[in-house]
Every structure is written in C-alpha cells, then in structure tokens.
Design a protein around this motif. Structure first.
Motif, PDB file in Angstrom:
ATOM      1  N   ASP A 149      -0.284  -1.791  -8.076  1.00  0.00           N
ATOM      2  CA  ASP A 149      -0.800  -2.541  -9.211  1.00  0.00           C
ATOM      3  C   ASP A 149      -1.104  -4.074  -9.135  1.00  0.00           C
ATOM      4  OD1 ASP A 149      -1.108   0.072 -10.191  1.00  0.00           O
ATOM      5  OD2 ASP A 149       0.556   0.006 -11.720  1.00  0.00           O
ATOM      6  N   LYS A 179      -7.481   7.068   1.785  1.00  0.00           N
ATOM      7  CA  LYS A 179      -6.356   7.582   1.181  1.00  0.00           C
ATOM      8  C   LYS A 179      -5.318   6.819   0.792  1.00  0.00           C
ATOM      9  CE  LYS A 179      -7.584  11.492   3.663  1.00  0.00           C
ATOM     10  NZ  LYS A 179      -7.694  12.729   3.281  1.00  0.00           N
ATOM     11  N   ILE A 180      -5.556   5.459   1.148  1.00  0.00           N
ATOM     12  CA  ILE A 180      -4.532   4.170   0.697  1.00  0.00           C
ATOM     13  C   ILE A 180      -4.655   3.965  -0.660  1.00  0.00           C
ATOM     14  CG2 ILE A 180      -4.005   2.175   0.961  1.00  0.00           C
ATOM     15  CD1 ILE A 180      -4.925   2.285   4.221  1.00  0.00           C
ATOM     16  N   ARG A 181      -3.501   3.985  -1.235  1.00  0.00           N
ATOM     17  CA  ARG A 181      -3.457   3.524  -2.679  1.00  0.00           C
ATOM     18  C   ARG A 181      -2.796   1.998  -2.970  1.00  0.00           C
ATOM     19  NH1 ARG A 181      -2.407   9.178  -4.144  1.00  0.00           N
ATOM     20  NH2 ARG A 181      -4.229  10.268  -3.680  1.00  0.00           N
ATOM     21  N   MET A 182      -3.480   1.007  -3.309  1.00  0.00           N
ATOM     22  CA  MET A 182      -2.773  -0.238  -3.472  1.00  0.00           C
ATOM     23  C   MET A 182      -1.797  -0.156  -4.613  1.00  0.00           C
ATOM     24  SD  MET A 182      -3.473  -1.715  -0.967  1.00  0.00           S
ATOM     25  CE  MET A 182      -3.267  -3.379  -1.069  1.00  0.00           C
ATOM     26  N   PRO A 194       0.126  10.832  -9.533  1.00  0.00           N
ATOM     27  CA  PRO A 194      -1.246  10.432  -8.953  1.00  0.00           C
ATOM     28  C   PRO A 194      -1.190   9.109  -8.556  1.00  0.00           C
ATOM     29  CG  PRO A 194      -1.377  11.689 -10.977  1.00  0.00           C
ATOM     30  CD  PRO A 194       0.042  11.191 -10.988  1.00  0.00           C
ATOM     31  N   ARG A 195      -1.888   8.499  -7.591  1.00  0.00           N
ATOM     32  CA  ARG A 195      -1.768   7.055  -7.158  1.00  0.00           C
ATOM     33  C   ARG A 195      -0.414   6.992  -6.638  1.00  0.00           C
ATOM     34  NH1 ARG A 195      -6.729   6.026  -6.180  1.00  0.00           N
ATOM     35  NH2 ARG A 195      -6.345   3.928  -6.689  1.00  0.00           N
ATOM     36  N   ALA A 215       0.895  -1.338   0.067  1.00  0.00           N
ATOM     37  CA  ALA A 215       0.190  -0.086  -0.014  1.00  0.00           C
ATOM     38  C   ALA A 215       0.850   1.253  -0.030  1.00  0.00           C
ATOM     39  CB  ALA A 215      -0.859  -0.110   1.283  1.00  0.00           C
ATOM     40  N   ARG A 219       5.993   4.062   0.920  1.00  0.00           N
ATOM     41  CA  ARG A 219       5.693   2.846   1.541  1.00  0.00           C
ATOM     42  C   ARG A 219       7.001   2.406   2.181  1.00  0.00           C
ATOM     43  NH1 ARG A 219       8.190  -1.250  -1.294  1.00  0.00           N
ATOM     44  NH2 ARG A 219       8.350  -1.025  -3.321  1.00  0.00           N
ATOM     45  N   GLY A 272       2.816   7.879  -3.782  1.00  0.00           N
ATOM     46  CA  GLY A 272       3.021   8.026  -2.302  1.00  0.00           C
ATOM     47  C   GLY A 272       4.271   7.085  -1.707  1.00  0.00           C
TER      48      GLY A 272
END
Lengths: 168, 168
Positions: free
Chosen positions: A167, A162-165, A62-63, A25, A67, A65
């Motif tokens: 692909d 707000k979490i983006r997984m 975009p998407r 994530a 980790r 962040g």
DNA sequence: GGAGTGATACTCGGATATCTGGTGTCCGAGTTTTCGCGG
DNA sequence: CCGCGAAAACTCGGACACCAGATATCCGAGTATCACTCC
C-alpha cells in the motif's frame, strides 16, 4: 553427504525471484510455482518454513503473497538452507566408541570429544561458511549481467501482472 | 544439508580402527561390529561399499577379514564419504528455470549455467576439500596422543585375539 | 450518492496420504582349516 | 607315521523386507475486495 532435498532448490529459486522484484512487492505462491513449473502445494510447505525462519514474510488474503524479510544483500544461502533443512548439523555422532567392550570404562575417560565428530563438524563449518558468503543479491547481479536479454524481458513481462505492490 | 547417513559414522570408525592395527593385519567384520556395538549385518553393507571403492580390501574364508587398501596417511575422509554416499554432488539442479513460461524460449538462451547451481557446487567443493585434508592417520595420531591410557590398553587387549596377521 | 454490511474470493497455514531411499536382515558363494582314512 | 581327500566352519557378497523422512496433496483460518442494501 546425502542427496540434498529438492525443496532446497525450489526455495533458493523462489527467494532469488522475490529478491529481484521491486521493493515492497508481493508475489503469491501460485505465481512462483507456475513460473518454475513446480507443484504449488508443495512449494507452500517450503515457503512456510522460510516464513517461520524469518527469511520471508507472508501476507494473507487477496493482494497477499510473499516478500523477502530482509534486503537481498543480507539474505544468504545459508539462511535458506537452515530454514529448509533445519539448523542441526548433518553429521550426528552417536558415540559408538562408548558402546561395545568400551562401555564398562570410566565415563570420564571419554571427556575428550570424538575426533571423527570434530573433523566432520569442521568440514561442515567450511560448507556453511561458504554458503554464508553467497547472498541472494549476488545471484541477482550475476543474472542481470549474464542472462540473455530476451529471457529477462519475457520473464519481466510474465511476472508484471502477478506482482502486488504494498500500500505504501 | 540433509541428515547424513548413519552408515557414514560406522564406516569412519571402522576405517580408523583398521588403520590403527599393525601393518598387514586383518580384522573380520564381526569383531568391528562388536567393538562398536552395532549391527554386524548392516556394517557388512558399508564395508562392501568401501571395498568396492578401493578403500579397504576384503579377504574371504577363515583367517579372513578387512584391511586398509592404502596406508592410513593416504586414506582421507573424502574417500570414505564418497564410497558410502556415492560420488555425485548432493545438490542436483533440475533446471527449473527452464520450466514454466520460460520453456518456450530459445534453448541457447540457457547456455550460461544456473547461478544457484554454481554456488551450491562451490560450497560443496569447500566441504570436500576440507574432508580431503583429513586422513585416517591424523585421527589415529590424535587418538594416541589424547585418549586415556587405560582406554587404549583395554581396547588393545580386547582386539588382540581377534586380529589375524597376514601370512607374510 | 455515500456508508454500512454481508457475502465472496483469494491467500496462507497446518494436518494428512504416498513413495523413494536408508536401515536392518537373510541366505548363498568362496576359501581355509581340520578331521578321517588309506597307504 | 605321512599323504590325500572330503567335510565342515568361517568369512565375505549380493538379494530381500521394513521403516523413517521427503514428496505431494487436501481442507480449514484469515483478510481484503466487492456487491448489495439502506440512509
């Protein structure tokens, strides 16, 4: 020791937050800043340092962040501290014993290391060893065991959108 | 940790120097500053802090100077560090977990202490414990055993005229 | 309808102001010595 | 010659500038998304 940088606290909390997310994530800096009620722009500076040190990885666009770069169990407090405050020792011996009237002495007389320096670095090593024993996973486990249930639920709910997984 | 204050190094060297003098001997700040090749006025600031913390005692007027308040074997590195950098912990938890969206939660939900804070203070305690194990007498003993003989002789000779013995 | 293409929106990264605290310095308070004066 | 007293010299103590590093911010680079156009 001198007062520790406040950015260290931000970095530790953010790394812990990242470690509590599902595998793969991503979470943008803005979300972390809002979650902790701190300045987003300043937090970016710390995250930048963490990324440079290989503690976290950043994804642009975009998407995107941040980790964790390694599993939470392999990310220690020492890694974070080293990334933020730099790798060098906090105590720096300037060899003042060689200045003043002792300056004319044979330089080879100072072959033995400064005793004070040795002791200070030894104490610092104890501090580092202690930090190296603490992993982010330890903090998360303790949090999950002790924190108030409603607190965990509300945090989870706030973070979910707000979490983006990845692909994957 | 942040870079440690340079005054700490000065203070440690001066305390060691004072501890190596005969019992009851006084040494003015000017002599210590010249011996180490550092600023006298700035050193006074550190000595003032040491005197305030009860590590050294100061005597005003001609024939005045500084001496250790306690025997060298009872004066630890931690005493000096605490006197110079203050007694408070270096890591300060600002409870950022309670800011942001978690601010509306029941305050009693935060009864448990911040895990990160606990770990940081624990590491700091390891550092303090290590410093508390080092006494000024240890450094002096090591110096007397390992330092080059000519170095010890020249230092002794340079210091001799600056030492002031108590009236005793 | 589908693919291509351009604009767009969102993200991180590095360079730039501001401000607290360490660094360095100065002048004043206190005490002992010392020199001069008087007995 | 001895005692007294005032002045001086030397010490530490606290208050005042200066500067580096942490704090806080902004603008620019890169990328996935989305809308629009064309086939």
């Amino acid at each position: 020791m001198r007062r520790l940088s406040e950015g260290v606290e931000h970095a530790l909390h953010c790394v812990t937050l990242l470690g509590s997310l599902p595998d793969g994530a991503l979470l943008p800096a803005r979300a972390m800043a809002e979650f902790h009620g701190i300045s987003e722009t300043y937090l970016l500076k710390q995250l930048q340092a963490l990324a440079g040190a290989g503690v976290v990885v950043s994804v642009s666009g975009p998407r995107g962040g941040y980790r964790l770069a390694k599993p939470a169990g392999e990310t220690t407090f020492l890694d974070v501290l080293t990334a933020i405050d730099g790798p060098g020792p906090s105590f720096r011996c300037t060899e003042i014993r060689q200045r003043g009237p002792g300056a004319e002495a044979d330089p080879c007389a100072y072959k033995a290391p400064c005793m004070i320096r040795r002791r200070m670095l030894q104490a610092e090593k104890a501090w580092r060893d202690s930090l190296a024993d603490f992993t982010v996973a330890d903090v998360i486990a303790e949090y999950r065991a002790d924190a108030h249930p409603s607190l965990k639920a509300s945090a989870r709910e706030w973070l979910a959108p707000k979490i983006r997984m990845a692909d994957a």
